[in-house]
Design a protein around this motif. Structure first.
Motif, short mmCIF file in Angstrom:
data_model
loop_
_atom_site.label_atom_id
_atom_site.label_comp_id
_atom_site.label_asym_id
_atom_site.label_seq_id
_atom_site.Cartn_x
_atom_site.Cartn_y
_atom_site.Cartn_z
N LYS A 79 0.82 -1.06 0.09
CA LYS A 79 -0.17 -0.17 0.02
C LYS A 79 0.91 1.24 -0.01
CE LYS A 79 -3.60 2.21 2.77
NZ LYS A 79 -4.86 2.43 2.18
N THR A 80 0.63 2.22 -0.86
CA THR A 80 1.09 3.50 -0.82
C THR A 80 0.24 4.50 -1.12
OG1 THR A 80 3.07 4.80 -1.73
CG2 THR A 80 1.76 3.32 -3.36
N ASN A 81 0.84 5.95 -0.77
CA ASN A 81 0.02 7.06 -1.06
C ASN A 81 0.83 7.90 -1.69
OD1 ASN A 81 -0.92 6.19 1.67
ND2 ASN A 81 -2.66 7.20 0.74
N ASN A 82 1.79 7.59 -2.38
CA ASN A 82 2.90 8.11 -3.28
C ASN A 82 2.00 9.04 -4.39
OD1 ASN A 82 4.86 9.23 -4.87
ND2 ASN A 82 6.06 7.34 -4.49
N PRO A 83 2.20 10.33 -4.40
CA PRO A 83 1.72 11.16 -5.18
C PRO A 83 2.32 11.06 -6.64
CG PRO A 83 2.79 12.67 -3.90
CD PRO A 83 2.97 11.13 -3.33
N MET A 84 3.35 10.35 -6.94
CA MET A 84 4.27 10.31 -8.18
C MET A 84 3.30 9.95 -9.29
SD MET A 84 7.57 7.96 -8.95
CE MET A 84 6.60 6.26 -9.39
N SER A 85 3.60 10.32 -10.51
CA SER A 85 2.78 10.44 -11.68
C SER A 85 2.61 8.81 -12.02
CB SER A 85 3.23 11.38 -12.73
OG SER A 85 2.61 11.07 -13.85
N SER A 86 1.41 8.42 -12.34
CA SER A 86 1.08 7.01 -12.46
C SER A 86 -0.25 6.81 -13.19
CB SER A 86 1.57 6.25 -11.17
OG SER A 86 0.31 6.41 -10.35
N PRO A 87 -0.55 5.59 -13.67
CA PRO A 87 -1.85 5.23 -14.11
C PRO A 87 -2.77 5.04 -13.15
CG PRO A 87 -0.38 3.64 -14.52
CD PRO A 87 0.31 4.72 -13.94
N ALA A 88 -3.14 6.11 -12.25
CA ALA A 88 -3.79 5.82 -10.97
C ALA A 88 -4.63 7.16 -10.71
CB ALA A 88 -2.99 5.73 -9.71
N LEU A 89 -5.97 7.26 -10.66
CA LEU A 89 -6.61 8.47 -10.28
C LEU A 89 -7.15 8.61 -8.86
CD1 LEU A 89 -9.17 8.05 -13.49
CD2 LEU A 89 -7.21 9.54 -13.32
N SER A 90 -6.42 8.16 -7.90
CA SER A 90 -6.66 8.17 -6.44
C SER A 90 -5.30 7.82 -5.92
CB SER A 90 -7.46 7.11 -5.94
OG SER A 90 -7.51 6.93 -4.58
N LEU A 91 -5.07 8.69 -4.60
CA LEU A 91 -3.95 8.26 -3.90
C LEU A 91 -4.04 7.13 -2.98
CD1 LEU A 91 -3.04 12.25 -3.00
CD2 LEU A 91 -2.01 10.58 -4.77
N ASP A 92 -5.15 6.41 -3.01
CA ASP A 92 -5.17 5.29 -2.38
C ASP A 92 -4.79 3.97 -3.25
OD1 ASP A 92 -6.05 3.13 -0.74
OD2 ASP A 92 -8.23 3.28 -1.36
N ARG A 93 -3.28 3.92 -3.14
CA ARG A 93 -2.83 3.10 -4.37
C ARG A 93 -1.91 2.12 -3.74
NH1 ARG A 93 0.43 7.96 -7.61
NH2 ARG A 93 -1.42 8.87 -8.49
N ILE A 94 -1.74 1.18 -4.82
CA ILE A 94 -0.71 -0.19 -4.33
C ILE A 94 0.32 -0.02 -5.31
CG2 ILE A 94 -2.59 -1.51 -3.26
CD1 ILE A 94 -2.98 -3.04 -5.94
N ALA A 95 1.37 -0.39 -4.60
CA ALA A 95 2.46 -0.59 -5.72
C ALA A 95 2.91 -2.00 -5.96
CB ALA A 95 3.74 0.17 -4.87
N ILE A 96 3.17 -2.09 -7.12
CA ILE A 96 3.45 -3.42 -7.71
C ILE A 96 5.10 -3.63 -8.00
CG2 ILE A 96 3.12 -5.16 -9.25
CD1 ILE A 96 0.14 -4.36 -9.56
N VAL A 97 5.58 -4.38 -7.18
CA VAL A 97 7.01 -4.58 -7.49
C VAL A 97 7.20 -5.80 -8.48
CG1 VAL A 97 9.31 -4.71 -6.33
CG2 VAL A 97 7.68 -3.63 -5.29
N TYR A 98 8.11 -5.41 -9.58
CA TYR A 98 8.20 -6.76 -10.40
C TYR A 98 9.61 -6.96 -11.03
CZ TYR A 98 7.09 -3.48 -14.08
OH TYR A 98 7.01 -2.32 -15.04
N ASN A 99 9.89 -7.87 -11.58
CA ASN A 99 11.40 -8.05 -12.09
C ASN A 99 12.25 -7.86 -10.75
OD1 ASN A 99 10.35 -8.76 -14.50
ND2 ASN A 99 10.38 -6.75 -15.58
N LYS A 100 13.31 -7.12 -11.16
CA LYS A 100 14.47 -6.51 -10.03
C LYS A 100 14.16 -5.43 -9.71
CE LYS A 100 19.04 -7.37 -8.95
NZ LYS A 100 20.49 -7.99 -9.35
N TYR A 101 13.89 -4.29 -10.28
CA TYR A 101 13.80 -3.05 -9.98
C TYR A 101 12.81 -2.31 -10.33
CZ TYR A 101 18.55 -3.77 -8.24
OH TYR A 101 19.71 -4.57 -7.75
N ASP A 102 11.87 -3.08 -11.04
CA ASP A 102 10.63 -2.27 -11.64
C ASP A 102 9.30 -2.23 -10.78
OD1 ASP A 102 11.98 -1.93 -14.10
OD2 ASP A 102 11.30 -3.86 -14.74
N GLU A 103 8.75 -0.95 -10.94
CA GLU A 103 7.59 -0.73 -9.97
C GLU A 103 6.52 0.12 -10.80
OE1 GLU A 103 8.08 0.09 -5.55
OE2 GLU A 103 7.34 2.11 -6.43
#
Length: 129
Positions: A79-103
């Motif tokens: 779970k995250t509230n990171n306001p970084m630009s992303s394909p998300a229209l809410s700050l109630d976000r989840i981060a998906i970590v995949y491969n070695k360093y991708d998120e």
């Protein structure tokens, strides 16, 4: 194939409407209708783009806009509230970590169902929600 829509924060809609309402009203009041039409067109384009934000699980692939992620490469979801630009229209976000360093940061409306669907495909995902 399962599709999940992005959650939308109401305050985000208000901010966008607030930003565009002044030039629209100003264009009407000063009879500069081109300004109003341009701003309304941009506003429709923004909301059209908002309607296209979705997350698709197709077999073992997660599709987030143009990004294709092999679900078996997902290591962690948190779970995250990171306001970084992303394909998300809410700050109630989840981060998906995949491969070695991708998120990627996303905000599925049905978060628990979305995560459960990913866990069915890859039960080794570490979930911290």
């Amino acid at each position: 194939m399962k599709t999940y829509r992005s959650k939308i924060d109401w305050w985000l809609i208000l901010i966008i409407l607030g930003i565009f309402s002044y030039p629209i009203v100003e264009g009407i009041m000063t009879k500069q209708y081109g300004l109003s039409i341009t701003m309304i067109s941009i506003l429709f384009f923004i909301f059209w783009m908002f309607s296209k934000i979705k997350y698709v699980i197709d077999g073992t692939i997660l599709i987030v806009w143009w990004i294709k992620i092999d679900i078996h490469s997902i290591k962690r979801i948190y779970k995250t509230n990171n306001p970084m630009s992303s394909p998300a229209l809410s700050l109630d976000r989840i981060a998906i970590v995949y491969n070695k360093y991708d998120e990627v940061l996303i905000s599925p409306k049905l978060k628990k169902q979305f995560v459960d669907e990913l866990l069915k495909i890859n039960p080794s995902i570490v979930v911290e929600i």
